[in-house]
Motif scaffolding. Structure first.
Motif, mmCIF file in Angstrom:
data_model
loop_
_atom_site.group_PDB
_atom_site.id
_atom_site.type_symbol
_atom_site.label_atom_id
_atom_site.label_comp_id
_atom_site.label_asym_id
_atom_site.label_seq_id
_atom_site.Cartn_x
_atom_site.Cartn_y
_atom_site.Cartn_z
ATOM 1 N N THR A 1 4.180 13.854 -18.143
ATOM 2 C CA THR A 1 4.756 13.219 -16.966
ATOM 3 C C THR A 1 4.746 14.155 -15.766
ATOM 4 N N PHE A 2 4.991 15.444 -16.008
ATOM 5 C CA PHE A 2 5.067 16.415 -14.918
ATOM 6 C C PHE A 2 3.982 17.482 -15.078
ATOM 7 N N ALA A 3 2.768 17.031 -15.332
ATOM 8 C CA ALA A 3 1.655 17.967 -15.527
ATOM 9 C C ALA A 3 1.436 18.822 -14.288
ATOM 10 N N ASP A 4 1.681 18.271 -13.091
ATOM 11 C CA ASP A 4 1.478 19.020 -11.857
ATOM 12 C C ASP A 4 2.438 20.199 -11.761
ATOM 13 N N ILE A 5 3.715 19.986 -12.107
ATOM 14 C CA ILE A 5 4.707 21.057 -12.031
ATOM 15 C C ILE A 5 4.446 22.121 -13.087
ATOM 16 N N GLU A 6 4.105 21.698 -14.286
ATOM 17 C CA GLU A 6 3.875 22.669 -15.353
ATOM 18 C C GLU A 6 2.622 23.494 -15.088
ATOM 19 N N GLU A 7 1.643 22.908 -14.432
ATOM 20 C CA GLU A 7 0.443 23.664 -14.064
ATOM 21 C C GLU A 7 0.770 24.694 -12.983
ATOM 22 N N PRO B 1 0.811 -1.228 0.000
ATOM 23 C CA PRO B 1 0.000 0.000 0.000
ATOM 24 C C PRO B 1 0.843 1.276 0.000
ATOM 25 N N SER B 2 1.947 1.297 0.760
ATOM 26 C CA SER B 2 2.769 2.509 0.806
ATOM 27 C C SER B 2 3.478 2.738 -0.525
ATOM 28 N N LYS B 3 3.918 1.644 -1.182
ATOM 29 C CA LYS B 3 4.561 1.771 -2.484
ATOM 30 C C LYS B 3 3.568 2.292 -3.529
ATOM 31 N N LEU B 4 2.349 1.797 -3.491
ATOM 32 C CA LEU B 4 1.321 2.252 -4.434
ATOM 33 C C LEU B 4 1.008 3.730 -4.215
ATOM 34 N N ALA B 5 1.027 4.174 -2.972
ATOM 35 C CA ALA B 5 0.779 5.583 -2.670
ATOM 36 C C ALA B 5 1.898 6.459 -3.220
ATOM 37 N N GLU B 6 3.141 5.987 -3.100
ATOM 38 C CA GLU B 6 4.281 6.736 -3.641
ATOM 39 C C GLU B 6 4.195 6.843 -5.162
ATOM 40 N N ILE B 7 3.847 5.741 -5.798
ATOM 41 C CA ILE B 7 3.772 5.727 -7.259
ATOM 42 C C ILE B 7 2.626 6.593 -7.759
ATOM 43 N N ALA B 8 1.545 6.660 -6.994
ATOM 44 C CA ALA B 8 0.417 7.517 -7.375
ATOM 45 C C ALA B 8 0.830 8.977 -7.460
ATOM 46 N N SER B 9 1.864 9.368 -6.701
ATOM 47 C CA SER B 9 2.323 10.761 -6.697
ATOM 48 C C SER B 9 3.079 11.130 -7.968
ATOM 49 N N VAL B 10 3.498 10.139 -8.774
ATOM 50 C CA VAL B 10 4.246 10.427 -10.002
ATOM 51 C C VAL B 10 3.593 9.836 -11.253
#
Length: 359
Positions: A270-276, A159-168
């Motif tokens: 890939t980095f839509a969050d940063i570009e936004e 679960p913790s690994k899936l949460a980390e991957i969800a962030s990227v």
């Protein structure tokens, strides 16, 4: 007509384009061994090479066939299984990388793929920054990426690994699987439709061959066990090849990549969050370092954006800015990035040298 080729993914688009070449035979590249190819035609499997004219007119490695390409060829005679490739039909997708150890050579990994499975194991291979790199190239290929996390049975806290991957992962599908118990394979099969082509991409030893063997239902591809000293699998695939799956899908197996250097990539996906966030900065030319009103720095300070993720974004941006440059131009760009100019670099070194003398 084309009964055999339809099961290898032939569509109306390629059928139509093939009609432009009278006297040539349509085929799909199934294997590549340096300058030699195996192709699947309506008559069966053939060994092939590119024509002298095609070789002479090529501007680079991308002008040569890759596994998955649809090509037009001519057999050398009626009884021979040898053929000559005269042209490549237009590609609908292409996964590429900059060839390891070179400045400008580009390597085509797989062509005309619908889905790219980016494989990363949940043991020693686990690396979020590498995953961002693969996603950047996958988006550029025009195929749809799916993240596959292999060896889930070796992960103590899934679960913790899936949460980390969800962030990227930027909302991309993520599937955890295990070849030991078959966990997750039903989810993978959902993306492998009849007549569609998929490719498995990833580092050496993540278990791609084992995964494909299980999908096929037999040990078609060689595999080796995990090394006990570093918890990594051993790379066994040495060339790219196209295989049929029992359900009618087509899979391209690729050798593991010890490094994935960028030739081209889509950072905006890939980095839509940063570009936004960057769009919301006070200044249009914000460098996201010390400027007031920088929303990227604010997101990092507030803990919403990881500093490591932002550093990865900057690193990949610099790599893509070097694409197409020769070694001297690349070095100049690196100097400009670090010092502003070559003169500024010299001044910096003089200042350092002067301070050292004072001490």
């Amino acid at each position: 007509m084309y009964t055999n080729l339809i099961k290898y993914g032939l569509t109306d688009r390629f059928k139509q384009e093939a009609t432009m070449y009278d006297g040539l035979i349509l085929a799909r590249v199934s294997e590549q061994h340096r300058d030699l190819y195996k192709v699947i035609s309506e008559q069966g499997e053939l060994n092939a090479v590119v024509s002298g004219k095609m070789h002479y007119s090529a501007n680079g490695t991308l002008d040569f066939p890759a596994v998955g390409d649809w090509v037009m060829l001519r057999t050398t005679d009626e009884v021979s299984d040898n053929a000559v490739i005269h042209c490549i039909l237009s590609r609908k997708s292409l996964f590429t990388r900059q060839a390891a150890g070179t400045a400008n050579e580009v390597q085509a990994i797989a062509a005309n793929i619908d889905t790219i499975f980016i494989c990363m194991s949940l043991n020693a291979d686990y690396n979020l920054r590498r995953l961002e790199r693969y996603l950047t190239v996958a988006w550029e290929s025009m195929a749809s990426p799916v993240i596959v996390l292999t060896k889930s049975d070796l992960c103590e806290d899934l679960p913790s690994k899936l949460a980390e991957i969800a962030s990227v992962s930027a909302g991309m599908p993520v599937i955890a699987c295990s070849s030991e118990n078959g966990y997750g394979y039903d989810q993978i099969n959902i993306y492998i439709e009849k007549g569609k082509t998929v490719a498995f991409i990833g580092s050496s030893g993540v278990g791609k061959s084992t995964l494909i063997n299980r999908l096929i239902g037999s040990d078609v591809l060689k595999t080796r066990s995990i090394r006990e000293d570093d918890d990594k699998g051993r790379h066994t695939t040495t060339y790219r090849q196209l295989l049929l799956l029992p359900g009618g899908g087509i899979v391209i197996d690729t050798p593991g990549m010890r490094e994935l250097q960028l030739y081209a990539g889509d950072l905006s996906r890939t980095f839509a969050d940063i570009e936004e966030l960057a769009k919301q900065c006070k200044y249009n030319n914000c460098s996201h370092k010390t400027e007031p009103g920088c929303m990227v720095r604010k997101a990092i300070e507030d803990g919403w954006l990881s500093e490591k993720r932002f550093a990865s974004y900057l690193k990949l941006s610099r790599e893509l800015s070097y694409e197409g440059l020769n070694s001297r131009q690349t070095e100049q760009e690196k100097i400009n990035h670090m010092f502003g100019s070559k003169n500024m670099m010299k001044q910096t070194f003089k200042q350092i040298k002067s301070k050292n003398k004072q001490w």
